[in-house]
Design a protein around this motif. Structure first.
Motif, PDB file in Angstrom:
ATOM      1  N   SER A  86      -1.926   5.170 -34.319  1.00  0.00           N
ATOM      2  CA  SER A  86      -2.880   6.164 -33.814  1.00  0.00           C
ATOM      3  C   SER A  86      -2.727   6.384 -32.320  1.00  0.00           C
ATOM      4  O   SER A  86      -3.551   7.051 -31.702  1.00  0.00           O
ATOM      5  CB  SER A  86      -4.318   5.704 -34.129  1.00  0.00           C
ATOM      6  OG  SER A  86      -4.590   4.438 -33.550  1.00  0.00           O
ATOM      7  N   ASP A  87      -1.658   5.833 -31.760  1.00  0.00           N
ATOM      8  CA  ASP A  87      -1.342   5.979 -30.340  1.00  0.00           C
ATOM      9  C   ASP A  87      -0.078   6.829 -30.254  1.00  0.00           C
ATOM     10  O   ASP A  87       0.959   6.478 -30.842  1.00  0.00           O
ATOM     11  CB  ASP A  87      -1.118   4.592 -29.730  1.00  0.00           C
ATOM     12  CG  ASP A  87      -0.839   4.607 -28.236  1.00  0.00           C
ATOM     13  OD1 ASP A  87      -0.340   5.634 -27.734  1.00  0.00           O
ATOM     14  OD2 ASP A  87      -1.077   3.576 -27.583  1.00  0.00           O
ATOM     15  N   PHE A 125      -5.806   1.731 -31.609  1.00  0.00           N
ATOM     16  CA  PHE A 125      -6.633   2.926 -31.462  1.00  0.00           C
ATOM     17  C   PHE A 125      -7.169   3.083 -30.039  1.00  0.00           C
ATOM     18  O   PHE A 125      -7.137   4.185 -29.462  1.00  0.00           O
ATOM     19  CB  PHE A 125      -7.804   2.913 -32.452  1.00  0.00           C
ATOM     20  CG  PHE A 125      -8.600   4.186 -32.424  1.00  0.00           C
ATOM     21  CD1 PHE A 125      -8.259   5.243 -33.255  1.00  0.00           C
ATOM     22  CD2 PHE A 125      -9.671   4.366 -31.552  1.00  0.00           C
ATOM     23  CE1 PHE A 125      -8.967   6.451 -33.216  1.00  0.00           C
ATOM     24  CE2 PHE A 125     -10.377   5.558 -31.501  1.00  0.00           C
ATOM     25  CZ  PHE A 125     -10.017   6.603 -32.342  1.00  0.00           C
ATOM     26  N   TYR A 146      -6.474   5.963 -27.471  1.00  0.00           N
ATOM     27  CA  TYR A 146      -7.558   6.839 -27.005  1.00  0.00           C
ATOM     28  C   TYR A 146      -7.474   7.017 -25.493  1.00  0.00           C
ATOM     29  O   TYR A 146      -7.714   8.119 -24.971  1.00  0.00           O
ATOM     30  CB  TYR A 146      -8.900   6.232 -27.395  1.00  0.00           C
ATOM     31  CG  TYR A 146     -10.105   7.051 -27.010  1.00  0.00           C
ATOM     32  CD1 TYR A 146     -10.681   7.950 -27.911  1.00  0.00           C
ATOM     33  CD2 TYR A 146     -10.682   6.936 -25.745  1.00  0.00           C
ATOM     34  CE1 TYR A 146     -11.791   8.704 -27.561  1.00  0.00           C
ATOM     35  CE2 TYR A 146     -11.790   7.681 -25.379  1.00  0.00           C
ATOM     36  CZ  TYR A 146     -12.340   8.564 -26.292  1.00  0.00           C
ATOM     37  OH  TYR A 146     -13.443   9.312 -25.938  1.00  0.00           O
ATOM     38  N   PRO A 185      -7.257  11.075 -26.025  1.00  0.00           N
ATOM     39  CA  PRO A 185      -8.500  10.849 -26.784  1.00  0.00           C
ATOM     40  C   PRO A 185      -8.629  11.683 -28.048  1.00  0.00           C
ATOM     41  O   PRO A 185      -9.590  11.511 -28.797  1.00  0.00           O
ATOM     42  CB  PRO A 185      -9.589  11.232 -25.774  1.00  0.00           C
ATOM     43  CG  PRO A 185      -8.921  12.151 -24.809  1.00  0.00           C
ATOM     44  CD  PRO A 185      -7.498  11.708 -24.720  1.00  0.00           C
ATOM     45  N   ASP A 186      -7.676  12.564 -28.319  1.00  0.00           N
ATOM     46  CA  ASP A 186      -7.787  13.434 -29.492  1.00  0.00           C
ATOM     47  C   ASP A 186      -6.909  13.004 -30.664  1.00  0.00           C
ATOM     48  O   ASP A 186      -7.282  13.225 -31.828  1.00  0.00           O
ATOM     49  CB  ASP A 186      -7.423  14.874 -29.106  1.00  0.00           C
ATOM     50  CG  ASP A 186      -8.384  15.458 -28.087  1.00  0.00           C
ATOM     51  OD1 ASP A 186      -9.599  15.173 -28.209  1.00  0.00           O
ATOM     52  OD2 ASP A 186      -7.932  16.166 -27.171  1.00  0.00           O
ATOM     53  N   GLY A 197      -5.982  10.100 -32.046  1.00  0.00           N
ATOM     54  CA  GLY A 197      -6.531   9.120 -32.975  1.00  0.00           C
ATOM     55  C   GLY A 197      -7.562   9.737 -33.902  1.00  0.00           C
ATOM     56  O   GLY A 197      -7.649   9.375 -35.093  1.00  0.00           O
ATOM     57  N   VAL A 198      -8.344  10.673 -33.375  1.00  0.00           N
ATOM     58  CA  VAL A 198      -9.331  11.364 -34.197  1.00  0.00           C
ATOM     59  C   VAL A 198      -8.621  12.207 -35.258  1.00  0.00           C
ATOM     60  O   VAL A 198      -9.069  12.286 -36.412  1.00  0.00           O
ATOM     61  CB  VAL A 198     -10.249  12.237 -33.318  1.00  0.00           C
ATOM     62  CG1 VAL A 198     -11.179  13.087 -34.185  1.00  0.00           C
ATOM     63  CG2 VAL A 198     -11.074  11.353 -32.371  1.00  0.00           C
ATOM     64  N   LEU A 256     -11.100   1.389 -36.433  1.00  0.00           N
ATOM     65  CA  LEU A 256     -10.613   1.478 -35.058  1.00  0.00           C
ATOM     66  C   LEU A 256     -10.198   0.077 -34.620  1.00  0.00           C
ATOM     67  O   LEU A 256     -11.018  -0.842 -34.561  1.00  0.00           O
ATOM     68  CB  LEU A 256     -11.707   2.017 -34.130  1.00  0.00           C
ATOM     69  CG  LEU A 256     -12.499   3.237 -34.640  1.00  0.00           C
ATOM     70  CD1 LEU A 256     -13.463   3.723 -33.557  1.00  0.00           C
ATOM     71  CD2 LEU A 256     -11.572   4.350 -35.085  1.00  0.00           C
ATOM     72  N   VAL A 314     -16.382   4.511 -26.556  1.00  0.00           N
ATOM     73  CA  VAL A 314     -15.355   5.173 -27.367  1.00  0.00           C
ATOM     74  C   VAL A 314     -15.850   5.392 -28.789  1.00  0.00           C
ATOM     75  O   VAL A 314     -15.675   6.476 -29.368  1.00  0.00           O
ATOM     76  CB  VAL A 314     -14.047   4.355 -27.358  1.00  0.00           C
ATOM     77  CG1 VAL A 314     -13.028   4.958 -28.329  1.00  0.00           C
ATOM     78  CG2 VAL A 314     -13.455   4.298 -25.951  1.00  0.00           C
ATOM     79  N   VAL A 334     -16.127   8.929 -30.823  1.00  0.00           N
ATOM     80  CA  VAL A 334     -15.390   9.164 -32.070  1.00  0.00           C
ATOM     81  C   VAL A 334     -16.362   9.422 -33.220  1.00  0.00           C
ATOM     82  O   VAL A 334     -16.126  10.280 -34.076  1.00  0.00           O
ATOM     83  CB  VAL A 334     -14.465   7.965 -32.376  1.00  0.00           C
ATOM     84  CG1 VAL A 334     -13.808   8.124 -33.752  1.00  0.00           C
ATOM     85  CG2 VAL A 334     -13.402   7.820 -31.295  1.00  0.00           C
TER      86      VAL A 334
END
Length: 532
Positions: A109-110, A150, A154, A158-159, A161-162, A178, A193, A197
Motif C-alpha cells: 500500500s506504499d 500503510f 500514507y 496519503p491517497d 493506500g485508500v 492498516l 491517520v 482514512v
C-alpha cells in the motif's frame, strides 16, 4: 459492540513465530492454537501454506485435529503475482487448498514498495488486490487484507493506500488492515491517520502494530479510539525485532479499560494461564513484569503501598487481579513495613496478629538479613519458615548439625564425581539424641550434599523420599569487594506436586547452598508433617 462485531485477530503462529529464537513444531502450533482459542480470540492466523512446508502440514492436520470453540482459523498469503492470472498462481492455489474459512492477504500500500519491491505499476497492484480478493470470495472465503507499510505509505502519498483499501472492499474484502510494518508510529499519529482514512473509506478497518517504538499496544488502542474494529496481536508480544502488540494486553485493556466485550466473559480469567503456557511452548521464560499477566503485575514492595492495601486493595491495584486470572502478591524486602509483613503472612497462611511484637521482630530481622545479601522476594518458603519461627508452636529444627564435608574428583576419563558426608543429630521430644552419618554422591557438590542430607533424615521423615531438587541458581553479590564477595543461592525443590523456593547466603557457595537445602527440606516436613 459485541465480540462478533469486534475482531481480536491473533497472529502468534505466523508473525509471532518470526521472533528470534522461536521455532514451533507442527505439534507446538496445534497446541498454541488450542490455547489461543481458550482466551476467546475470534481469529487465529496459522501461517503461510505453500510458502512454508511446516505451515502446509499444520493446516492439513488442523482440519482433523483442531476443534476450535471460539476462533476461526486463518491462512495467510499474498495477492497474485504481477502479470499472472489469479487462478494460475500456485501460491494462491496453496491458500485455497488450506481450506480455512478465512484468508488474510498481504498487499503493498506504499507507492515506493509497489514500484521498487514489486516492480510493477500502481494500477497493476490495484488489480492484483481486486482479482485475488474476488477469487477467494468467489470460493466462499471471508477475506481480510493486510495493507503492508500503510502508515509509511500514507506519509509518502496519503491517497494510494485508500485506493488499495477501496479496491479490496469493492471486490468483497471484509476488513482492510492498516499495518505499521516498520513499527515507527506513535499513538497521536496513528489516531490522526486512522481518523482520516476512516472518513474516506466504506469498509471495516483493522490495525496491526509492531513494537519498535514500544508503543504497539498504545498505537492499537489509539486506532480503536479512532474507529477500527479489528485488532491484530501476538501472544506475549512475540514477533520480529522488538515484537508486536501483545494480545493479552490488548484484550485486558479493551475489556477492562475501554468497556468493549471483545472476548467471552468466561475467557478473561484464562489470560495469565494461557500466557504462561504459550511461553513454555515457545521455550521462553515468561516476562514477570508483563502487564496484566506477569507474576509481578500486581506485586507490591513498598511498605507505604502495603499499608493502603491492607485497608483497601483496590487503592494500589488498577483492577482486581483475579479478573485476568492473576493474583496480588506482597514482596518482602528491606523496604517492607509492618503491613507488608502482616499481609504476606496471611498470604502464606501464617497470621502473626495477636503474637505480641512478632511482626516488629520479623521486620527488624528482614532488614538485617537483606543488608547482608539475603532476599526473600523469590523465596517464599524460607520466609514462611522465618514467620513460623515466631509462633508459640514453632516447629523445632529437624536436626542438629555436627559437620558436613564435600569433595570433587576428576577422573582420568573425564568423569567428574562429587561426594558429600554429613553428620547430624536427631533429637527426640524427650531429649534423646541419635547420631547419623550419611554419604551421598551427585553430579556436583550441592547435589551430593542434598542426597546425603535427605538420606540421613528420610528414616525419621519418610516424606523426604519424594523430594528432589528442581532448579538451582547462584548470584554473586559483589558489594563486599574482591574475593570476599557474598554468594546468594536460590534452590527450587519439588515433591512432584508443587514447588517451593528457598534462599541461602554466605561467602562460601557450598555453605550458602547448605542453608537453602536445610530450609527446603524443613519446609517439606512442615508442609507435610506425615508421609500419608
Amino acid at each position: 459492540m459485541t465480540s462478533t462485531d469486534f475482531h481480536v485477530f491473533d497472529t502468534t503462529l505466523r508473525d509471532g513465530a518470526q521472533r528470534e529464537g522461536i521455532s514451533y513444531s507442527v505439534a507446538d502450533k496445534l497446541a498454541v492454537a488450542r490455547l489461543l482459542d481458550e482466551i476467546g480470540v475470534g481469529f487465529i492466523e496459522g501461517g503461510w501454506p505453500g510458502a512454508l512446508p511446516k505451515d502446509t502440514e499444520f493446516f492439513a492436520r488442523a482440519r482433523t485435529e483442531l476443534k476450535l470453540r471460539h476462533a476461526q482459523l486463518v491462512a495467510f498469503g499474498a495477492t497474485r503475482k504481477a502479470g499472472v492470472r489469479v487462478a494460475d498462481d500456485p501460491q494462491v492455489r496453496a491458500l485455497l487448498d488450506a481450506e480455512t474459512p478465512v484468508v488474510c492477504l498481504v498487499a503493498k500500500s506504499d507507492v515506493r514498495h509497489v514500484r521498487e519491491a514489486l516492480r510493477t505499476t500502481l494500477e497493476e497492484n490495484l488489480a492484483m488486490v481486486a482479482d485475488t480478493v474476488a477469487f477467494f470470495v468467489g470460493h466462499g472465503r471471508r477475506v481480510f487484507l493486510d495493507c503492508e507499510h500503510f502508515f509509511d505509505g500514507y506519509a509518502a502519498d496519503p491517497d494510494y493506500g485508500v485506493r488499495v483499501l477501496e479496491s479490496a472492499f469493492a471486490a468483497g474484502a471484509e476488513v482492510g488492515v492498516l499495518c505499521d510494518t516498520n513499527g515507527g508510529m506513535l499513538p497521536m499519529g496513528i489516531g490522526r491517520v486512522v481518523a482520516d482514512v476512516r472518513a474516506r473509506t466504506t469498509g471495516t478497518l483493522g490495525i496491526h502494530c509492531q513494537d519498535d517504538t514500544g508503543c504497539a499496544v498504545a498505537n492499537t488502542l489509539a486506532a480503536v479510539e479512532a474507529g477500527v474494529s479489528h485488532v491484530q496481536g501476538t501472544a506475549n508480544g512475540y514477533g520480529e525485532r522488538a515484537g508486536n502488540a501483545d494480545t493479552f494486553a490488548l484484550i485486558g485493556n479493551l475489556v477492562t479499560k475501554m468497556g468493549l466485550p471483545v472476548v467471552p466473559a468466561e475467557c478473561l480469567p484464562e489470560l495469565q494461564r494461557v500466557s504462561h503456557a504459550i511461553a513454555e511452548l515457545a521455550n521462553i521464560a515468561p516476562d514477570e513484569h508483563q502487564p496484566f499477566v506477569g507474576a509481578s503485575a500486581f506485586a507490591h514492595k513498598a511498605g507505604l503501598h502495603a499499608s493502603a492495601i491492607k485497608v483497601r486493595p483496590e487503592l494500589y491495584n488498577h483492577l482486581d487481579p483475579a479478573v485476568v486470572g492473576n493474583d496480588m502478591r506482597i514482596l518482602v524486602t528491606e523496604m517492607a513495613g509492618r503491613a507488608s509483613i502482616e499481609l504476606k503472612g496471611r498470604e502464606l497462611g501464617v497470621d502473626l496478629a495477636g503474637q505480641g511484637d512478632a511482626i516488629g521482630r520479623v521486620v527488624d530481622q528482614v532488614k538485617v538479613l537483606e543488608a547482608d545479601g539475603w532476599s526473600f522476594e523469590a523465596a517464599d518458603a524460607s520466609f514462611e519458615l522465618l514467620l513460623r519461627a515466631q509462633l508459640p508452636d514453632a516447629p523445632p529444627p529437624l536436626f542438629e548439625l555436627e559437620s558436613y564435608r564435600t569433595s570433587v574428583e576428576h577422573w582420568g576419563n573425564g568423569v567428574v564425581v562429587s561426594e558429600a558426608t554429613v553428620k547430624v543429630h536427631l533429637i527426640d521430644a524427650d531429649g534423646t539424641r541419635e547420631r547419623i552419618i550419611s554419604t551421598g554422591e551427585g553430579n556436583g557438590p550441592v547435589n551430593a550434599l542434598d542426597n546425603a542430607l535427605r538420606q540421613a533424615l528420610v528414616t525419621r521423615y519418610p516424606q523426604l523420599a519424594e523430594v528432589s531438587l528442581a532448579d538451582y541458581k547462584v548470584r554473586i553479590l559483589g558489594w563486599k569487594g574482591g574475593t570476599s564477595a557474598t554468594t546468594r543461592v536460590l534452590v527450587d525443590t519439588t515433591d512432584g506436586v508443587r514447588e517451593w523456593t528457598t534462599v541461602g547466603v554466605h561467602d562460601n557457595v557450598v555453605e550458602a547452598s547448605w542453608h537453602a537445602l536445610v530450609d527446603a527440606l524443613t519446609y517439606a516436613v512442615v508442609r507435610r508433617p506425615s508421609a500419608g
